[in-house]
Design an enzyme around this catalytic site. Structure first.
Site, PDB file in Angstrom:
ATOM      1  N   LYS A  52       0.836  -1.210   0.000  1.00  9.20           N
ATOM      2  CA  LYS A  52       0.000   0.000   0.000  1.00  9.20           C
ATOM      3  C   LYS A  52       0.869   1.258   0.000  1.00  9.20           C
ATOM      4  O   LYS A  52       0.611   2.203  -0.742  1.00  9.20           O
ATOM      5  CB  LYS A  52      -0.951  -0.019   1.208  1.00  9.20           C
ATOM      6  CG  LYS A  52      -2.028  -1.098   1.080  1.00  9.20           C
ATOM      7  CD  LYS A  52      -2.897  -1.272   2.317  1.00  9.20           C
ATOM      8  CE  LYS A  52      -3.856  -2.443   2.102  1.00  9.20           C
ATOM      9  NZ  LYS A  52      -4.806  -2.646   3.200  1.00  9.20           N
ATOM     10  N   GLN A  96      -4.844  -1.625   9.640  1.00  8.62           N
ATOM     11  CA  GLN A  96      -4.756  -2.944   9.009  1.00  8.62           C
ATOM     12  C   GLN A  96      -5.276  -4.027   9.964  1.00  8.62           C
ATOM     13  O   GLN A  96      -4.909  -4.068  11.136  1.00  8.62           O
ATOM     14  CB  GLN A  96      -3.301  -3.232   8.589  1.00  8.62           C
ATOM     15  CG  GLN A  96      -3.106  -4.487   7.769  1.00  8.62           C
ATOM     16  CD  GLN A  96      -3.643  -4.385   6.336  1.00  8.62           C
ATOM     17  OE1 GLN A  96      -3.878  -3.302   5.817  1.00  8.62           O
ATOM     18  NE2 GLN A  96      -3.848  -5.518   5.694  1.00  8.62           N
ATOM     19  N   ASP A 119     -11.224   2.577   4.055  1.00  7.78           N
ATOM     20  CA  ASP A 119     -11.498   1.135   3.985  1.00  7.78           C
ATOM     21  C   ASP A 119     -12.997   0.858   3.834  1.00  7.78           C
ATOM     22  O   ASP A 119     -13.396  -0.261   3.507  1.00  7.78           O
ATOM     23  CB  ASP A 119     -11.031   0.448   5.286  1.00  7.78           C
ATOM     24  CG  ASP A 119      -9.700  -0.270   5.131  1.00  7.78           C
ATOM     25  OD1 ASP A 119      -9.349  -0.646   3.991  1.00  7.78           O
ATOM     26  OD2 ASP A 119      -9.015  -0.447   6.157  1.00  7.78           O
TER      27      ASP A 119
HETATM   28  N1  L34 Z   1      -7.962  -2.634   7.300  1.00  5.57           N
HETATM   29  N2  L34 Z   1      -7.290  -4.752   6.704  1.00  5.57           N
HETATM   30  C1  L34 Z   1      -7.745  -3.542   6.346  1.00  5.57           C
HETATM   31  N3  L34 Z   1      -7.993  -3.212   5.058  1.00  5.57           N
HETATM   32  C2  L34 Z   1      -7.781  -4.120   4.074  1.00  5.57           C
HETATM   33  O1  L34 Z   1      -8.091  -3.816   2.813  1.00  5.57           O
HETATM   34  C3  L34 Z   1      -7.261  -5.378   4.401  1.00  5.57           C
HETATM   35  N4  L34 Z   1      -6.930  -6.333   3.450  1.00  5.57           N
HETATM   36  C4  L34 Z   1      -7.190  -7.742   3.747  1.00  5.57           C
HETATM   37  C5  L34 Z   1      -6.532  -8.037   5.096  1.00  5.57           C
HETATM   38  N5  L34 Z   1      -6.683  -6.956   6.075  1.00  5.57           N
HETATM   39  C6  L34 Z   1      -7.058  -5.689   5.747  1.00  5.57           C
HETATM   40  C7  L34 Z   1      -5.909  -6.237   2.588  1.00  5.57           C
HETATM   41  O2  L34 Z   1      -5.285  -5.204   2.410  1.00  5.57           O
HETATM   42  C8  L34 Z   1      -6.522  -8.426   2.578  1.00  5.57           C
HETATM   43  N6  L34 Z   1      -5.677  -7.409   1.964  1.00  5.57           N
HETATM   44  C9  L34 Z   1      -4.767  -7.659   0.910  1.00  5.57           C
HETATM   45  C10 L34 Z   1      -3.984  -6.650   0.345  1.00  5.57           C
HETATM   46  C11 L34 Z   1      -3.078  -6.911  -0.669  1.00  5.57           C
HETATM   47  C12 L34 Z   1      -2.936  -8.178  -1.156  1.00  5.57           C
HETATM   48  C13 L34 Z   1      -3.708  -9.192  -0.618  1.00  5.57           C
HETATM   49  C14 L34 Z   1      -4.612  -8.927   0.402  1.00  5.57           C
HETATM   50  C15 L34 Z   1      -1.925  -8.439  -2.234  1.00  5.57           C
HETATM   51  O3  L34 Z   1      -1.183  -7.558  -2.589  1.00  5.57           O
HETATM   52  N7  L34 Z   1      -1.842  -9.673  -2.755  1.00  5.57           N
HETATM   53  C16 L34 Z   1      -0.883 -10.065  -3.750  1.00  5.57           C
HETATM   54  C17 L34 Z   1       0.153 -11.027  -3.194  1.00  5.57           C
HETATM   55  C18 L34 Z   1       0.722 -10.604  -1.903  1.00  5.57           C
HETATM   56  C19 L34 Z   1       1.751 -11.611  -1.353  1.00  5.57           C
HETATM   57  O4  L34 Z   1       2.667 -11.965  -2.109  1.00  5.57           O
HETATM   58  O5  L34 Z   1       1.624 -12.017  -0.197  1.00  5.57           O
HETATM   59  C20 L34 Z   1      -1.609 -10.787  -4.884  1.00  5.57           C
HETATM   60  O6  L34 Z   1      -1.050 -10.868  -5.965  1.00  5.57           O
HETATM   61  O7  L34 Z   1      -2.722 -11.270  -4.651  1.00  5.57           O
END
Ligand code: L34
Length: 293
Positions: A52, A96, A119
């Site tokens: 982020k 988060q 959010d």
């Molecule tokens: N307050 N908490 C708050 N806001 C959110 O919007 C989230 N979320 C979820 C968990 N807790 C939170 C996220 O940010 C899930 N989440 C999230 C954000 C980014 C990614 C996955 C979940 C992401 O970038 N995924 C990548 C791979 C990341 C890795 O390698 O671990 C993808 O390609 O899916």
């Protein structure tokens, strides 16, 4: 079968945001500013928040990361939220999740000023969403809507089956897809752990949104030919052959389900990346006071 490319789509949207930020700055406006609060050392949370912050840099936003030890008291965290609510330089912020067990997440979310709740977790934004009023839409559902829109996937009159009823994905996406809207007008079935004969319900889906957090839960014989699959799951499973000892899989058994799908999102490289981009879109809206003038 078409792969819905979350990476490409999120890059496109980030470029659009960057252009808008430049235009705002040229016009003498304030640079959008997102703050993120990260409590504890959960590796996944750290990775998401890092992503982020990096994305803010990419689009020209200002960002502030507030890190605290998992031992922080609930009151100390609530005090940080109050400070962020009152800080005029911050347009929007997130705490988060998940938080350590001794902290009541609902209490923290309720303390966030809805005007800065990028959010979209505060009940004011949730209620406005349910009534179709201007609001911050939670980032993951917002990302799903954009994937459907930009890939021009028809939704009107389609049967959408949602797996999972969480406050941040299952419940809001069910409401959003059933609304009268450009991406919407679906007939929605919201399923969960107590649903009888889950495979039979899933087989009725024209559009499947899988958000239950069980690795490769949905099997090939659960879906009908031509289904659109949105896989929200980000599950780490042990993999001794991988560099870091694990790999990421979704809630859908990709090998089995992809050949039957008309569209499918990959994991990684799908919904997760759109979650981050959608947070930027909400922050831009907050900075422009689009939702709460
Ligand atoms: N307050 N908490 C708050 N806001 C959110 O919007 C989230 N979320 C979820 C968990 N807790 C939170 C996220 O940010 C899930 N989440 C999230 C954000 C980014 C990614 C996955 C979940 C992401 O970038 N995924 C990548 C791979 C990341 C890795 O390698 O671990 C993808 O390609 O899916």
């Amino acid at each position: 079968m078409t792969l819905i490319d979350g990476k490409k789509l999120s890059e496109t949207i980030k470029q659009e945001i960057a252009q808008e930020v430049e235009a705002i700055q040229k016009a003498g406006g304030k640079t959008p500013h997102l703050a993120a609060v990260l409590v504890g050392e959960d590796p996944a949370s750290q990775a998401y928040v890092r992503s982020k912050v990096k994305s803010c840099e990419q689009v020209g936003f200002q960002s502030t990361l507030i890190r605290r030890d998992a031992s922080i008291s609930e009151q100390e965290l609530l005090d940080i939220v109050t400070q962020l609510n009152e800080d005029p330089s911050i347009d929007g912020f997130i705490v988060q999740l998940p938080l350590p067990k001794h902290i009541d997440e609902n209490k923290v979310i309720l303390a966030i000023d809805p005007r800065k709740d990028v959010d979209g977790f505060h009940p004011v934004n949730f209620g406005r969403m349910a009534q179709g009023l201007p609001c911050f839409i939670p980032a993951t559902p917002f990302g799903i809507l954009q994937m459907l829109e930009r890939y021009e996937i028809p939704t009107s009159g389609k049967h959408c089956v949602v797996l999972g009823r969480s406050n941040i994905v299952g419940t809001p996406i069910s409401i959003l897809l059933s609304r009268k809207a450009k991406v919407g007008d679906c007939t929605v079935t919201l399923t969960h752990s107590r649903t009888k004969d889950l495979p039979a319900e899933v087989r009725r889906a024209d559009i499947l949104v899988a958000a239950i957090g069980i690795p490769e839960f949905v099997k090939g014989d659960w879906v009908k030919e031509g289904v659109v699959v949105i896989d929200v799951g980000i599950n780490r499973v042990d993999d001794p052959t991988a560099k870091n000892g694990y790999r990421l899989v979704g809630d859908v058994d990709f090998e089995e389900v992809a050949p039957k799908s008309s569209f499918i999102t990959p994991v990684p490289g799908g919904v997760g990346l759109m979650t981050v981009t959608s947070l930027l879109l909400n922050t831009l809206k907050a900075a422009k006071k689009e939702i709460y003038p």
